[in-house]
Enzyme design. Structure first.
Site, PDB file in Angstrom:
ATOM      1  CB  THR A 100       2.347   0.768  -3.164  1.00 49.65           C
ATOM      2  OG1 THR A 100       1.396   0.104  -3.980  1.00 49.65           O
ATOM      3  CG2 THR A 100       3.150   1.720  -4.012  1.00 49.65           C
ATOM      4  CG  ASP A 112      -1.216  -5.835  -4.106  1.00 48.44           C
ATOM      5  OD1 ASP A 112      -0.653  -5.231  -5.031  1.00 48.44           O
ATOM      6  OD2 ASP A 112      -2.365  -5.559  -3.718  1.00 48.44           O
ATOM      7  CB  SER A 113      -3.424  -4.448   0.965  1.00 52.56           C
ATOM      8  OG  SER A 113      -4.087  -3.533   0.142  1.00 52.56           O
ATOM      9  CB  SER A 114      -5.506  -6.958  -3.892  1.00 45.25           C
ATOM     10  OG  SER A 114      -5.430  -5.605  -4.249  1.00 45.25           O
ATOM     11  CB  THR A 160      -3.541   2.387  -0.260  1.00 42.99           C
ATOM     12  OG1 THR A 160      -3.300   2.010  -1.613  1.00 42.99           O
ATOM     13  CG2 THR A 160      -2.381   3.195   0.266  1.00 42.99           C
ATOM     14  CG  ASP A 161      -5.369  -1.609  -3.601  1.00 44.33           C
ATOM     15  OD1 ASP A 161      -5.416  -0.378  -3.829  1.00 44.33           O
ATOM     16  OD2 ASP A 161      -4.820  -2.417  -4.379  1.00 44.33           O
ATOM     17  CD  GLN A 190     -26.107   1.821  -3.970  1.00 43.16           C
ATOM     18  OE1 GLN A 190     -26.010   2.603  -4.905  1.00 43.16           O
ATOM     19  NE2 GLN A 190     -26.827   0.719  -4.042  1.00 43.16           N
ATOM     20  CB  CYS A 191     -24.712   8.405   0.311  1.00 40.36           C
ATOM     21  SG  CYS A 191     -26.130   8.678  -0.723  1.00 40.36           S
TER      22      CYS A 191
HETATM   23  N1  ASN Z   1      -1.997  -2.582  -4.556  1.00 37.29           N
HETATM   24  C1  ASN Z   1      -1.365  -1.844  -3.493  1.00 37.29           C
HETATM   25  C2  ASN Z   1      -1.790  -2.498  -2.184  1.00 37.29           C
HETATM   26  O1  ASN Z   1      -2.849  -2.231  -1.677  1.00 37.29           O
HETATM   27  C3  ASN Z   1      -1.745  -0.395  -3.566  1.00 37.29           C
HETATM   28  C4  ASN Z   1      -0.998   0.512  -2.607  1.00 37.29           C
HETATM   29  O2  ASN Z   1      -0.485   0.119  -1.597  1.00 37.29           O
HETATM   30  N2  ASN Z   1      -0.898   1.794  -2.944  1.00 37.29           N
HETATM   31  O3  ASN Z   1      -1.060  -3.318  -1.646  1.00 37.29           O
END
Ligand code: ASN
Length: 353
Positions: free
Chosen positions: A26, A70-72, A102-103, A290-291
């Site tokens: 992002t 996009d890090s996804s 961030t993902d 899972q915690c």
């Molecule tokens: N979808 C974005 C990513 O991980 C989200 C982000 O960077 N805030 O590339």
């Protein structure tokens, strides 16, 4: 891939040199009217968007990926590529800042912490919740402070010599961090390990918790991951059919078993039998809670006793992100089950205690 040099206040004499690796995310996105969504932009435009960089007194070069992600869309191949880039540039630069979505940033930080053995330079990942072109963006503070942390030295030695995530005023050990917020700016937390630094008026380092700098360390870059793994998250009502079907996946070698509380699982006859059947087929199970906080203590409750007995490996206080990358890494290191288990049990880069 192209590398550009950013104009800063560095005077070319004994300046610290930072290499920024821009992978996407992002932070560098712009609005695309055609698709009505955010898409990555060309990082050559960064000086226009971040003129503050010109006031920094160290050298900055930016290497931009040919394909911005996009890090996804992140995957082990890109992790290995990042490790390779760091290896190739290790003697030319004092530190590295990776701009990343961030993902999946916590997965990449964990993976790099295992791949970069004997690291003694900073590798700081950062990104943003809002694109750099937006007025209220968090990209500027995150990026500038990540650069300052990467360039920080005492007695000509880097303050940081490990893989970290810097985000929203806190520096976290990369393999202890997880994304816990998709809307607010405080996207990352590290429940089981203290913050490594806080950036206020000054950047205050939490020295007792930093990895020690080792002058004699020689970087060794690993290049293997085995992707034949999965995460099996338990939930009340999970059926025998579901568990059997996932465990029967062809080629499967390792499973993160996401258990309840301190590592507990159902004691139904069918579940115990299935677990034993697949342990005997040499599937490695790594028990992760899972915690968010606390740790797995197999044997504490009757509901985890059996897992301990059949040889499920305890993940202690590791995060799922650090655990799945560690499992892929460990399986990539050896075909010997006992050897893989040994790797899982020890802390490779401070990911568990
Ligand atoms: N979808 C974005 C990513 O991980 C989200 C982000 O960077 N805030 O590339």
């Amino acid at each position: 891939m192209k590398t550009i040099k950013i104009k800063t206040k560095a005077d070319g004499k004994n300046d610290v040199k930072v290499l920024v690796i821009y992978t996407g995310g992002t932070l560098g996105m712009v609005y695309d009217a055609q698709t009505d969504s955010l898409v990555p932009f060309d990082f050559a435009q960064i000086p226009d968007n971040l003129p503050e960089m010109a006031r920094l007194d160290f050298e900055i070069s930016v290497l931009t990926f040919d394909y911005l992600l996009d890090s996804s869309n992140m995957n082990p191949k890109v992790w290995m590529e990042l490790a390779e880039i760091i290896q190739e540039n290790y003697s030319k630069y004092d530190s590295f800042v990776i701009l990343h979505g961030t993902d999946t940033m916590a997965y990449t930080a964990s993976a790099l912490s295992y791949l970069l053995e004997n690291l003694n330079k900073p590798v700081i990942l950062t990104g943003a919740q809002l694109p750099i072109g937006v007025a209220r963006t968090d990209a500027k503070e995150n990026f500038i402070t990540a650069l300052e942390i990467a360039a920080a030295q005492t007695h000509s030695r880097p303050v940081i010599s490990e893989v970290c995530i810097y985000f929203n005023s806190v520096l976290l050990r990369g393999n202890r961090a997880r994304k816990n917020e998709s809307v607010q700016f405080n996207a990352f937390e590290s429940e089981n390990y203290p913050v490594l630094a806080e950036a206020g008026i000054k950047i205050e380092y939490n020295k007792p918790y930093l990895k020690h700098y080792d002058q004699d360390a020689i970087l060794k870059v690993h290049q293997t991951f085995d992707e034949n793994v999965l995460i099996l998250k338990l939930f009340p009502g999970i059926t025998q059919k579901v568990v059997r079907n996932v465990l029967e996946i062809k080629g499967l070698r390792g499973v993160i078993l996401e258990t309840y509380g301190s590592g507990n699982a159902p004691t139904d006859e069918w579940f115990l039998k299935l677990m034993k059947e697949f342990v005997d087929k040499d599937i490695i199970f790594f028990n992760v809670s899972q915690c968010n906080g606390g740790r797995v203590t197999q044997g504490r409750y009757q509901t985890s006793h059996f897992l301990q007995e059949i040889g499920v490996v305890s993940g202690a206080d590791i995060t799922t992100e650090a655990a799945i990358t560690k499992l892929m890494f460990a399986l990539g290191q050896s075909n010997d089950i006992q050897e893989v288990k040994k790797i899982l049990k020890r802390s490779i880069a401070g990911e568990m205690s």
